[in-house]
Design a protein around this motif. Structure first.
Motif, PDB file in Angstrom:
ATOM      1  N   PHE A 143       0.899  -1.288   0.089  1.00 19.48           N
ATOM      2  CA  PHE A 143       0.106   0.056   0.016  1.00 19.48           C
ATOM      3  C   PHE A 143       0.930   1.375  -0.090  1.00 19.48           C
ATOM      4  O   PHE A 143       0.723   2.332  -0.873  1.00 19.48           O
ATOM      5  CB  PHE A 143      -0.901  -0.001   1.224  1.00 19.48           C
ATOM      6  CG  PHE A 143      -1.754   1.021   1.479  1.00 19.48           C
ATOM      7  CD1 PHE A 143      -2.763   1.433   0.423  1.00 19.48           C
ATOM      8  CD2 PHE A 143      -1.516   2.193   2.394  1.00 19.48           C
ATOM      9  CE1 PHE A 143      -3.695   2.446   0.604  1.00 19.48           C
ATOM     10  CE2 PHE A 143      -2.424   3.566   2.468  1.00 19.48           C
ATOM     11  CZ  PHE A 143      -3.282   3.614   1.395  1.00 19.48           C
ATOM     12  N   GLU A 144       1.919   1.320   0.908  1.00 26.67           N
ATOM     13  CA  GLU A 144       2.972   2.411   0.776  1.00 26.67           C
ATOM     14  C   GLU A 144       3.530   2.837  -0.353  1.00 26.67           C
ATOM     15  O   GLU A 144       3.602   3.723  -0.992  1.00 26.67           O
ATOM     16  CB  GLU A 144       3.877   2.100   1.970  1.00 26.67           C
ATOM     17  CG  GLU A 144       3.503   2.438   3.262  1.00 26.67           C
ATOM     18  CD  GLU A 144       4.404   1.779   4.390  1.00 26.67           C
ATOM     19  OE1 GLU A 144       4.175   2.113   5.521  1.00 26.67           O
ATOM     20  OE2 GLU A 144       5.367   1.178   3.970  1.00 26.67           O
ATOM     21  N   LEU A 145       3.666   1.591  -1.223  1.00 26.26           N
ATOM     22  CA  LEU A 145       4.344   1.772  -2.501  1.00 26.26           C
ATOM     23  C   LEU A 145       3.695   2.555  -3.486  1.00 26.26           C
ATOM     24  O   LEU A 145       3.787   3.181  -4.435  1.00 26.26           O
ATOM     25  CB  LEU A 145       4.776   0.273  -3.119  1.00 26.26           C
ATOM     26  CG  LEU A 145       6.356  -0.138  -2.331  1.00 26.26           C
ATOM     27  CD1 LEU A 145       6.370  -1.680  -2.900  1.00 26.26           C
ATOM     28  CD2 LEU A 145       7.327   0.973  -2.897  1.00 26.26           C
ATOM     29  N   VAL A 146       2.118   1.891  -3.647  1.00 26.03           N
ATOM     30  CA  VAL A 146       1.196   2.449  -4.555  1.00 26.03           C
ATOM     31  C   VAL A 146       0.865   4.017  -3.902  1.00 26.03           C
ATOM     32  O   VAL A 146       0.809   4.692  -4.956  1.00 26.03           O
ATOM     33  CB  VAL A 146      -0.049   1.495  -4.465  1.00 26.03           C
ATOM     34  CG1 VAL A 146      -1.253   2.470  -5.283  1.00 26.03           C
ATOM     35  CG2 VAL A 146       0.129   0.370  -4.844  1.00 26.03           C
ATOM     36  N   LEU A 147       0.866   4.204  -2.869  1.00 21.41           N
ATOM     37  CA  LEU A 147       0.525   5.560  -2.240  1.00 21.41           C
ATOM     38  C   LEU A 147       1.562   6.566  -2.903  1.00 21.41           C
ATOM     39  O   LEU A 147       1.212   7.541  -3.364  1.00 21.41           O
ATOM     40  CB  LEU A 147       0.584   5.601  -0.856  1.00 21.41           C
ATOM     41  CG  LEU A 147       0.216   6.968  -0.191  1.00 21.41           C
ATOM     42  CD1 LEU A 147      -0.963   7.858  -0.580  1.00 21.41           C
ATOM     43  CD2 LEU A 147       0.287   6.921   1.298  1.00 21.41           C
ATOM     44  N   LEU A 148       2.745   6.199  -2.681  1.00 20.50           N
ATOM     45  CA  LEU A 148       3.901   6.887  -2.804  1.00 20.50           C
ATOM     46  C   LEU A 148       4.173   7.224  -4.422  1.00 20.50           C
ATOM     47  O   LEU A 148       4.523   8.110  -4.909  1.00 20.50           O
ATOM     48  CB  LEU A 148       5.230   6.347  -2.324  1.00 20.50           C
ATOM     49  CG  LEU A 148       5.458   6.300  -1.030  1.00 20.50           C
ATOM     50  CD1 LEU A 148       6.485   5.624  -0.369  1.00 20.50           C
ATOM     51  CD2 LEU A 148       6.013   7.828  -0.474  1.00 20.50           C
ATOM     52  N   ARG A 149       3.868   5.992  -5.264  1.00 20.60           N
ATOM     53  CA  ARG A 149       3.880   6.457  -6.822  1.00 20.60           C
ATOM     54  C   ARG A 149       2.647   7.131  -7.064  1.00 20.60           C
ATOM     55  O   ARG A 149       2.923   8.062  -8.088  1.00 20.60           O
ATOM     56  CB  ARG A 149       3.935   4.857  -7.378  1.00 20.60           C
ATOM     57  CG  ARG A 149       3.533   5.197  -8.800  1.00 20.60           C
ATOM     58  CD  ARG A 149       3.923   3.613  -9.595  1.00 20.60           C
ATOM     59  NE  ARG A 149       5.369   3.734  -9.747  1.00 20.60           N
ATOM     60  CZ  ARG A 149       5.646   2.789 -10.590  1.00 20.60           C
ATOM     61  NH1 ARG A 149       5.091   1.884 -11.347  1.00 20.60           N
ATOM     62  NH2 ARG A 149       7.185   2.477 -10.869  1.00 20.60           N
ATOM     63  N   GLU A 150       1.607   7.057  -6.585  1.00 19.28           N
ATOM     64  CA  GLU A 150       0.507   7.953  -6.807  1.00 19.28           C
ATOM     65  C   GLU A 150       0.582   9.448  -6.643  1.00 19.28           C
ATOM     66  O   GLU A 150      -0.007  10.131  -7.438  1.00 19.28           O
ATOM     67  CB  GLU A 150      -0.952   7.349  -6.212  1.00 19.28           C
ATOM     68  CG  GLU A 150      -1.515   6.419  -6.801  1.00 19.28           C
ATOM     69  CD  GLU A 150      -2.469   6.552  -8.183  1.00 19.28           C
ATOM     70  OE1 GLU A 150      -3.139   7.521  -8.016  1.00 19.28           O
ATOM     71  OE2 GLU A 150      -2.364   5.923  -9.219  1.00 19.28           O
TER      72      GLU A 150
END
Length: 264
Positions: A143-150
């Motif tokens: 989830f953190e990876l997707v959040l940071l990329r978004e």
């Protein structure tokens, strides 16, 4: 409570709420179509209000909002209706803290009225995974990876940020908040970072091809599983770089409970 006529229902989750008056609440919602929005749930604290049983965290909702605020600075909508969207199990007690942690990240990092449909789907899928017993660490790292990329804060994980050269599979690299992905002797192998980049790309492609279906989060969690402990520090550092000096309250509470539970 049935969705009001003349208003397109929004998929939503409750992130936070606080008292507004003796009978009403101010509620922070994360919606798929409008991003993070603040609503006034009038009469929600009355015993007869349908809102009382509906405005719960971690449960998918369909909501209808009133007209946009006349004062743009207010940014508060009236909540016209809300109903359960259904189809999701309740979170067990052990899953509450990681879920509240995800909520706090969204509250503190997302601007209001800034839609992120892929992030909404990733959040919904993460809650569903936690509810069905998925491991906490890989779920949160994904989830953190997707959040940071978004939000545009994650560098390409298959490229050395300093040299702009592709990562070497057997080289070691570290993610630094102030400099990106760099060669460092205490880092993770290039092959690991490249696998994470590929899993993120697949998740994004699936989210675009099948909106609302989770966007390949299961594959991303699988890629995170063997390296979840090693990813925790670099990802948290990158998040705190953008959060600023204030600590995350969820983590502070969790550490306090761990200290209380530790044998003396």
């Amino acid at each position: 409570m049935a969705t009001s006529r003349g208003s397109s229902p929004l998929q939503a989750y409750v992130l936070h709420q606080h008292d507004w008056s003796e009978t009403s609440l101010i509620v922070e919602l994360f919606t798929r179509g409008q991003g993070r929005v603040v609503v006034a749930a009038k009469g929600a604290k009355r015993p007869t209000s349908n809102f009382r049983a509906v405005l719960l965290p971690f449960q998918p909702l369909l909501v209808a909002l009133g007209k946009a605020p006349a004062d743009d600075a207010a940014e508060i909508y009236n909540l016209r209706s809300a109903e359960f969207a259904g189809g999701r199990p309740l979170l067990a007690a052990a899953a509450m803290f990681p879920a509240f942690y995800a909520n706090e990240l969204l509250l503190k990092l997302l601007a209001r009225q800034d839609p992120h449909p892929a992030l909404f789907d990733a959040y919904a899928d993460t809650l569903a995974a936690l509810a069905t017993g998925a491991e906490e660490a890989p779920a949160l790292r994904a989830f953190e990876l997707v959040l940071l990329r978004e939000l545009g804060w994650l560098p390409e994980l298959d490229t050395d940020t300093l040299t702009a050269e592709p990562l070497q599979d057997d080289g070691l690299y570290t993610l630094r908040a102030d400099a990106g992905l760099l060669a460092q002797p205490e880092g993770l192998p290039g092959a690991t970072w490249r696998a994470l980049e590929l899993a993120l790309d697949v998740a994004a492609e699936m989210a675009q091809a099948h909106p609302g279906a989770g966007g390949g989060m299961a594959a991303l969690r699988e890629a995170c599983t063997p390296v979840a402990p090693a990813l925790r520090g670099p990802l948290r550092s990158l998040l705190h770089y953008h959060l600023g000096p204030l600590p995350l309250r969820t983590r502070e509470v969790w550490r306090g409970l761990q200290r209380l539970a530790a044998p003396r």
